[in-house]
Design an enzyme around this catalytic site. Structure first.
Site, mmCIF file in Angstrom:
data_model
loop_
_atom_site.group_PDB
_atom_site.id
_atom_site.type_symbol
_atom_site.label_atom_id
_atom_site.label_comp_id
_atom_site.label_asym_id
_atom_site.label_seq_id
_atom_site.Cartn_x
_atom_site.Cartn_y
_atom_site.Cartn_z
ATOM 1 C CG HIS A 358 0.390 0.707 13.382
ATOM 2 N ND1 HIS A 358 -0.490 1.530 12.732
ATOM 3 C CD2 HIS A 358 0.572 1.236 14.606
ATOM 4 C CE1 HIS A 358 -0.816 2.535 13.528
ATOM 5 N NE2 HIS A 358 -0.187 2.377 14.675
ATOM 6 C CE LYS A 548 -1.228 2.580 -1.881
ATOM 7 N NZ LYS A 548 -2.102 2.430 -0.720
ATOM 8 N NE ARG A 549 5.285 2.886 4.512
ATOM 9 C CZ ARG A 549 5.216 1.607 4.897
ATOM 10 N NH1 ARG A 549 6.305 0.868 4.969
ATOM 11 N NH2 ARG A 549 4.068 1.076 5.245
ATOM 12 C CE LYS A 554 2.281 0.524 1.876
ATOM 13 N NZ LYS A 554 0.987 1.080 2.339
ATOM 14 C CB THR A 656 -4.688 6.606 6.358
ATOM 15 O OG1 THR A 656 -3.286 6.723 6.092
ATOM 16 C CG2 THR A 656 -4.914 5.995 7.717
ATOM 17 C CE LYS A 660 -3.767 10.488 4.164
ATOM 18 N NZ LYS A 660 -2.328 10.259 3.908
#
Ligand SMILES: *Cc1c(COP(=O)(O)O)cnc(C)c1O
Length: 808
Positions: A358, A548-549, A554, A656, A660
């Protein structure tokens, strides 16, 4: 709420009405007149569970009778969220339950809110495991999920004065009506002790033993086709109270064993900044891996007899390296307990096990100090050495260099010696998969380059997916109903049928109806966020969302810097036609991750300043939503217009969240990273907003001495925004709060925030232009919904089933 599939009712021998009252009286022990909402919630779950149990037993019987191969999904995280709506929808009992409760004066939607989120995960990896469990059942594949039943799970996030505060999640405080305690399903898990040789072979005498016992939760597939089991392990002392010690007056010490066992199942990701924290983490991993492997082997031997046929009846999938020690545990059981030769055991192990990678981030690749591993798992250490010597001999025979052999070794010999869990998982598996095309390519050229050279057929790609039941039908009934009216019900069973919407993408009436559904979701979210934070939002503004985290890769910071630049621009040019925006942020930061926590504070500092500035009121609002979790995602995603997927290219394995959002009709603004690339290929270049460096370009810039200072000096907008943040405009109470954070961008900018800034800002103005023509935006939104059916986890699981597990 409408029931998306009223047809094809299942098992309704007993009306849910009568069942609920019966359960309320006889199992909850309450009279209807005295029952509180929580009692009704519990009764509703238990009544529904009774119906699920029938399907569960039927599924299990069918699997035994057919002697089918089972899938075992081992994961340290299952981020399942709430189950009531999911199970009702999949059993197609939503309408009936709503009516039954209405007759008692209750609203299902209100009772649903009483269910705590099962926060047994951290982010995408745990949510993937939950989507996979649902798809396995929906595709009628016999499967068990194996994990840990954390009493406190992931922490609950509170924001106090803009800072993240971590509180224990107490999701079990009112009991959990979904689960079944299986005290008979218990195994002994050993730690430490001695390994010796007797006449018949090796004997491991652990110095300490803990009992793992199973707690089962049913997982219902779509249309109630199959019910699988999520089996989570809980821990007990073999001897819960040492009576002699207790009677001798040591009342606390007599209970120490139980406390020690309990610590194993308290929290997900105990802080591993101390040696004790590290040890606890490794103990957790072995605890759940060993219990799961013992359970799998026990079931196989009981029903099939011959341990040698294990690969024909069991497929074990390791979700990342957290359960990698299962490879050594399976070897131990095969060799030490079942008496197989090492070579045969190794062959059986590899044919049974597969591994999903991952992350490529070096700091996230698990390894354990060798002395710790050896002390805690002395027999497994021997097995790891034995595996390693085989693998390294193969590498030598293949003509590999010393450097390649050092990279392949299960033991990292640089500095303090460590056991590399990724190499153990890779060598012990017949399949090693990445989770998006780019990520899989990078696996072959970076972390696993040498293992890939030795075993060139092992790495394969399985692009992630999300379950359309939870992430479209349940979270967005309004949109689901518009789509049903437009193209019929086919997409409920085959998500790729959403493509039928393409023929209607320019249809003004459909565009209008989809926009109405979106607006009503935005109104509901605005109300919820007002209750939660006190901030009022304009539902006609563009809802621009990054949830998100919180992690530097990110790049929430890139979004925040652009927000500051936009704030500046609006104030400098109030005469321009600005698109009103609501910037929504949410996410948890790891408790020891200083910069991520600072980013949360920055978001809140910017929000406080911007939201109270009348010169931008109506044009810009910033909200940080506390305690991001699955239930919040289910509210926010259906209300999003713009989906922020802006990671540094090459660093997000798949994502992911991106899937969504697109499925719910948001446009993506994103980099060519992870699954964004494949989303672009599916929705078409015109219907996604791509910016920034590619993964190759990022690698080149890093290799060729990237100079962020030069880049910043070339961008007036960026320079201004950075100096505003660094000089304390948003933190007048502590003007130097962000100096270090911003200096990091000037000094090294590992995550390429400066390099991508201008391109990102231009992409944001491109989003404004598209938004300004509603017909354009609506058509592009429809193109997104229509073309992301491929990102259903049903497709992903179908590929695992045929290409990795060999089930159907
Ligand atoms: C989908 C999901 C994630 C993963 O989001 P990414 O944007 O892919 O990182 C994390 N947390 C929750 C609660 C989710 O539902």
């Amino acid at each position: 709420m409408s029931d998306p599939a009223i047809s094809d009712p299942v098992r309704q021998a007993e009306k849910i009405d009568d069942l609920i009252i019966d359960v309320l009286r006889h199992r909850v022990g309450k009279d209807e007149r005295a029952a509180k909402p929580h009692d009704w919630y519990t009764a509703s779950v238990l009544a529904l569970r009774d119906k699920i149990i029938d399907a569960w037993m039927e599924s299990t019987r069918r699997t035994y009778d057919a002697g089918s191969k089972r899938v075992y999904y081992l994961s340290l995280e299952f981020l399942i969220g709430r189950l009531l709506r999911d199970a009702l929808n999949n059993m197609q009992l939503t309408g009936e339950m709503e009516e039954a409760l209405r007759n008692q004066g209750f609203d299902l939607a209100v009772l649903e809110e009483l269910e705590p989120d099962a926060a047994l995960g951290n982010g995408g990896l745990g949510r993937l495991a939950a989507c996979f469990m649902e798809s396995l059942a929906s595709l009628d594949i016999p499967a068990y999920g194996y994990g840990i039943r954390y009493v406190n799970g992931m922490f609950r996030q509170r924001i106090a004065d803009g800072w993240q505060v971590e509180l224990p999640e107490t999701w079990l405080s009112h009991g959990n009506p979904w689960e079944f305690d299986r005290r008979e399903g218990a195994y002994r898990i050993g730690f430490g002790g001695e390994v010796s040789e007797d006449g018949d072979g090796v004997v491991w005498k652990p110095g300490e033993e803990i009992e793992a016992s199973a707690v089962d939760t049913p997982v219902v597939g779509w249309r109630g086709k199959r019910v699988n089991t999520l089996r989570l392990w809980t821990a007990h002392a073999l001897d819960p109270i040492q009576l002699a010690a207790f009677n001798a007056g040591d009342h606390i010490g007599a209970l120490a064993g139980e406390a020690r066992a309990d610590s194993l199942v308290r929290v997900l990701y105990p802080a591993d900044s101390t040696p004790a924290g590290q040890e606890l983490r490794l103990r957790q991993e072995f605890f759940f891996s060993s219990a799961s492997i013992q359970d799998i082997v026990r079931r196989h031997v009981q029903y099939q007899g011959d341990i040698r046929t294990l690969p024909d009846h069991a497929a074990i999938q390791l979700n990342d390296t957290h359960p990698a020690v299962a490879v050594a545990e399976l070897m131990r059981l095969l060799v030490d307990i079942h008496g197989l030769e090492f070579d045969e055991a190794w062959d059986i192990t590899r044919r049974t096990v597969a591994y999903t990678n991952h992350t490529l981030l070096p700091e996230a690749l698990e390894s354990w100090p060798l002395p710790l591993f050896e002390r805690l798992l002395p027999r497994h250490m021997q097995i790891v050495y034995a595996i390693n010597s085989r693998v390294l001999r193969e590498a030598r025979k293949a003509g590999m260099s010393d450097q390649q052999i050092a990279a392949i070794s299960l033991i990292d010999e640089n500095g303090e010696r460590r056991v590399r869990m990724a190499n153990l998982a890779f060598t012990g598996a017949h399949s090693v998969n990445g989770v998006a095309a780019l990520h899989t390519d990078l696996m072959k050229t970076t972390v696993f380059a040498d293992l890939h050279a030795l075993y060139p057929d092992r790495i394969n790609n399985k692009t992630n997916g999300v379950t359309p039941r939870r992430w479209l039908q349940q979270c967005n009934p309004g949109l689901t109903s518009v789509i049903r009216d437009a193209i019929g019900d086919g997409f409920l069973d085959d998500t790729e049928r959403l493509a039928d919407l393409n023929a209607l993408a320019g249809d003004a009436v459909l565009g209008e109806r989809i926009a109405e559904a979106k607006r009503s979701n935005k109104l509901a979210l605005a109300q919820h966020l007002r209750d939660l934070t006190g901030i009022r939002l304009n539902p006609d503004a563009m809802f621009d969302v990054q949830i998100k985290r919180i992690h530097e890769y990110k790049r929430q910071l890139l979004n925040l810097i652009e927000t500051v630049a936009l704030y500046d621009q609006i104030r400098s040019h109030p005469e321009r036609d600005w698109v009103p925006r609501v910037k929504i942020f949410g996410g948890k930061a790891a408790s020891s991750y200083h910069n991520a926590k600072l980013v949360i504070k920055l978001a809140n500092d910017i929000a406080r300043r911007v939201n109270s500035d009348p010169s931008v009121s109506g044009l810009l609002k910033v909200v940080f939503v506390p305690n991001y979790n699955v239930s919040l995602a289910e509210r926010i995603i259906p209300a999003a217009d713009l989906s922020e997927q802006i990671s540094t290219a090459g660093m997000e394995a798949s994502g992911t969240g991106n899937m969504k959002f697109a499925l719910n009709g948001a446009l993506t603004i994103g980099t060519l990273d992870g699954a964004n690339i494949e989303i672009k290929d599916h929705v078409g270049d015109e219907n996604i907003i791509i910016f920034g460096l590619t993964a190759d370009e990022v690698a080149q810039r890093r290799a060729n001495g990237y100079n962020p200072r030069e880049v910043i000096e070339g961008s007036a907008e960026l320079q201004q925004a950075l100096s505003a943040i660094a000089s304390g405009v948003f933190s007048p109470d502590d003007p130097s709060r962000y100096t270090g954070l911003i200096n990091g961008i000037y000094d090294h900018d590992w995550f390429m925030v400066a390099a991508d800034f201008d391109s990102y800002a231009a992409a944001q103005r491109d989003a404004d232009v598209r938004w300004s023509d509603p017909a354009v935006w609506r058509e592009q939104a429809i193109r997104n919904i229509a073309n992301v059916g491929w990102f259903s986890s049903d497709r992903t699981i179908g590929e695992y089933a045929s290409q990795i597990w060999g089930v159907r």
